[in-house]
Design a protein around this motif. Structure first.
Motif, PDB file in Angstrom:
ATOM      1  N   ASP A 120       0.846  -1.192   0.000  1.00 38.53           N
ATOM      2  CA  ASP A 120       0.000   0.000   0.000  1.00 38.53           C
ATOM      3  C   ASP A 120       0.885   1.247   0.000  1.00 38.53           C
ATOM      4  OD1 ASP A 120       0.800   0.593   2.641  1.00 38.53           O
ATOM      5  OD2 ASP A 120      -0.997  -0.268   3.531  1.00 38.53           O
ATOM      6  N   ASN A 121       0.273   2.405  -0.102  1.00 39.19           N
ATOM      7  CA  ASN A 121       1.029   3.652  -0.213  1.00 39.19           C
ATOM      8  C   ASN A 121       1.937   3.889   0.989  1.00 39.19           C
ATOM      9  OD1 ASN A 121      -0.247   4.088  -2.624  1.00 39.19           O
ATOM     10  ND2 ASN A 121      -1.673   5.598  -1.836  1.00 39.19           N
ATOM     11  N   HIS A 122       1.431   3.612   2.181  1.00 41.29           N
ATOM     12  CA  HIS A 122       2.232   3.830   3.384  1.00 41.29           C
ATOM     13  C   HIS A 122       3.473   2.921   3.387  1.00 41.29           C
ATOM     14  CE1 HIS A 122       3.215   4.999   7.445  1.00 41.29           C
ATOM     15  NE2 HIS A 122       3.318   3.720   7.769  1.00 41.29           N
ATOM     16  N   GLN A 123       3.303   1.689   2.975  1.00 38.40           N
ATOM     17  CA  GLN A 123       4.437   0.753   2.925  1.00 38.40           C
ATOM     18  C   GLN A 123       5.478   1.209   1.902  1.00 38.40           C
ATOM     19  OE1 GLN A 123       1.942  -2.651   2.140  1.00 38.40           O
ATOM     20  NE2 GLN A 123       2.435  -3.565   4.142  1.00 38.40           N
ATOM     21  N   ARG A 166       9.289   2.190   2.763  1.00 40.31           N
ATOM     22  CA  ARG A 166      10.408   1.542   2.070  1.00 40.31           C
ATOM     23  C   ARG A 166      11.363   2.583   1.488  1.00 40.31           C
ATOM     24  NH1 ARG A 166       9.331  -3.358  -2.027  1.00 40.31           N
ATOM     25  NH2 ARG A 166       8.924  -4.413  -0.070  1.00 40.31           N
ATOM     26  N   ILE A 167      10.815   3.630   0.884  1.00 37.48           N
ATOM     27  CA  ILE A 167      11.646   4.696   0.315  1.00 37.48           C
ATOM     28  C   ILE A 167      12.415   5.407   1.420  1.00 37.48           C
ATOM     29  CG2 ILE A 167      11.584   6.946  -0.842  1.00 37.48           C
ATOM     30  CD1 ILE A 167       9.191   5.824  -2.481  1.00 37.48           C
ATOM     31  N   SER A 168      11.730   5.748   2.515  1.00 41.97           N
ATOM     32  CA  SER A 168      12.418   6.474   3.589  1.00 41.97           C
ATOM     33  C   SER A 168      13.491   5.607   4.243  1.00 41.97           C
ATOM     34  CB  SER A 168      11.429   7.005   4.630  1.00 41.97           C
ATOM     35  OG  SER A 168      10.800   5.968   5.325  1.00 41.97           O
ATOM     36  N   ASP A 169      13.234   4.318   4.393  1.00 45.00           N
ATOM     37  CA  ASP A 169      14.254   3.415   4.949  1.00 45.00           C
ATOM     38  C   ASP A 169      15.469   3.338   4.032  1.00 45.00           C
ATOM     39  OD1 ASP A 169      12.628   2.859   7.138  1.00 45.00           O
ATOM     40  OD2 ASP A 169      11.973   0.899   6.385  1.00 45.00           O
ATOM     41  N   SER A 170      15.206   3.250   2.745  1.00 42.67           N
ATOM     42  CA  SER A 170      16.297   3.158   1.770  1.00 42.67           C
ATOM     43  C   SER A 170      17.154   4.419   1.773  1.00 42.67           C
ATOM     44  CB  SER A 170      15.706   2.922   0.379  1.00 42.67           C
ATOM     45  OG  SER A 170      16.696   2.979  -0.605  1.00 42.67           O
ATOM     46  N   LEU A 171      16.498   5.580   1.825  1.00 46.61           N
ATOM     47  CA  LEU A 171      17.256   6.826   1.809  1.00 46.61           C
ATOM     48  C   LEU A 171      17.953   7.081   3.144  1.00 46.61           C
ATOM     49  CD1 LEU A 171      14.941   9.045  -0.390  1.00 46.61           C
ATOM     50  CD2 LEU A 171      17.068   7.907  -1.021  1.00 46.61           C
ATOM     51  N   LYS A 172      17.383   6.584   4.219  1.00 45.92           N
ATOM     52  CA  LYS A 172      18.069   6.681   5.513  1.00 45.92           C
ATOM     53  C   LYS A 172      19.349   5.844   5.471  1.00 45.92           C
ATOM     54  CE  LYS A 172      17.608   5.761  10.448  1.00 45.92           C
ATOM     55  NZ  LYS A 172      16.701   5.311  11.524  1.00 45.92           N
ATOM     56  N   SER A 214      14.486  21.647   6.794  1.00 49.83           N
ATOM     57  CA  SER A 214      14.599  21.716   8.247  1.00 49.83           C
ATOM     58  C   SER A 214      14.891  20.323   8.810  1.00 49.83           C
ATOM     59  CB  SER A 214      13.312  22.252   8.866  1.00 49.83           C
ATOM     60  OG  SER A 214      12.271  21.312   8.721  1.00 49.83           O
ATOM     61  N   LEU A 215      15.504  20.295   9.980  1.00 48.63           N
ATOM     62  CA  LEU A 215      15.774  19.020  10.647  1.00 48.63           C
ATOM     63  C   LEU A 215      14.481  18.266  10.938  1.00 48.63           C
ATOM     64  CD1 LEU A 215      17.687  16.968  11.903  1.00 48.63           C
ATOM     65  CD2 LEU A 215      17.759  18.397  13.959  1.00 48.63           C
ATOM     66  N   PRO A 216      13.415  18.929  11.435  1.00 53.73           N
ATOM     67  CA  PRO A 216      12.167  18.191  11.651  1.00 53.73           C
ATOM     68  C   PRO A 216      11.609  17.548  10.380  1.00 53.73           C
ATOM     69  CG  PRO A 216      12.098  20.265  12.841  1.00 53.73           C
ATOM     70  CD  PRO A 216      13.338  20.299  11.972  1.00 53.73           C
ATOM     71  N   THR A 217      11.819  18.186   9.233  1.00 58.96           N
ATOM     72  CA  THR A 217      11.359  17.605   7.964  1.00 58.96           C
ATOM     73  C   THR A 217      12.077  16.293   7.695  1.00 58.96           C
ATOM     74  OG1 THR A 217      10.795  19.757   7.040  1.00 58.96           O
ATOM     75  CG2 THR A 217      11.208  17.991   5.462  1.00 58.96           C
ATOM     76  N   SER A 219      10.894   8.866   9.599  1.00 59.96           N
ATOM     77  CA  SER A 219       9.976   8.094  10.445  1.00 59.96           C
ATOM     78  C   SER A 219       8.778   7.583   9.644  1.00 59.96           C
ATOM     79  CB  SER A 219       9.500   8.929  11.638  1.00 59.96           C
ATOM     80  OG  SER A 219       8.642   9.954  11.200  1.00 59.96           O
ATOM     81  N   GLY A 220       8.733   7.920   8.356  1.00 55.36           N
ATOM     82  CA  GLY A 220       7.685   7.383   7.493  1.00 55.36           C
ATOM     83  C   GLY A 220       6.576   8.346   7.141  1.00 55.36           C
ATOM     84  N   LYS A 221       6.680   9.611   7.562  1.00 61.65           N
ATOM     85  CA  LYS A 221       5.666  10.594   7.191  1.00 61.65           C
ATOM     86  C   LYS A 221       5.861  10.951   5.721  1.00 61.65           C
ATOM     87  CE  LYS A 221       3.805  15.127   8.355  1.00 61.65           C
ATOM     88  NZ  LYS A 221       3.914  15.783   7.073  1.00 61.65           N
ATOM     89  N   PRO A 222       4.783  10.931   4.940  1.00 63.19           N
ATOM     90  CA  PRO A 222       4.927  11.233   3.507  1.00 63.19           C
ATOM     91  C   PRO A 222       5.461  12.642   3.266  1.00 63.19           C
ATOM     92  CG  PRO A 222       2.757  10.315   3.972  1.00 63.19           C
ATOM     93  CD  PRO A 222       3.412  10.595   5.296  1.00 63.19           C
ATOM     94  N   PRO A 223       6.522  12.765   2.459  1.00 61.25           N
ATOM     95  CA  PRO A 223       7.081  14.088   2.157  1.00 61.25           C
ATOM     96  C   PRO A 223       6.357  14.701   0.963  1.00 61.25           C
ATOM     97  CG  PRO A 223       8.398  12.439   1.089  1.00 61.25           C
ATOM     98  CD  PRO A 223       7.319  11.701   1.858  1.00 61.25           C
TER      99      PRO A 223
END
Length: 96
Positions: free
Chosen positions: A2-5, A9-15, A35-38, A44-48
């Motif tokens: 799904d979209n959240h997954q 996956r993208i955020s984990d890969s870029l981390k 910004s650092l919070p961004t 943490s998986g929040k959609p950018p």
């Protein structure tokens, strides 16, 4: 997936990419002009936003990952001619 997954996956890969470059979140934020919070929210998986994702990809040297979304196709001479001939040559007198 799904979209959240997919986002996770993208955020984990870029981390992982950030860590392989030995960059802190603060360093990435500065490099990406974000910004650092961004960065923390993204990891943490929040959609950018799409612009945020582009900034992060560019800062990590991964902008080529978007090539699949915007492939460069060279038009044929015939297609170029047809596109040029369809371009407006002058404005009309019609009032909107």
């Amino acid at each position: 997936l799904d979209n959240h997954q997919i986002i996770q996956r993208i955020s984990d890969s870029l981390k992982d990419k950030r860590l392989s470059l030995n960059l802190t979140q603060a360093q990435l934020a500065k490099k990406a002009n974000l910004s650092l919070p961004t960065i923390k929210k993204f990891e943490s998986g929040k959609p950018p936003s799409f612009l945020t994702l582009i900034a992060i990809l560019r800062s990590l040297g991964e902008i080529q990952q978007l090539e699949a979304l915007s492939p460069r196709v060279n038009p044929s001479p015939k297609e170029i001619y047809q596109a040029e001939s369809k371009k407006r040559k002058r404005a009309s007198n019609a009032q909107p």
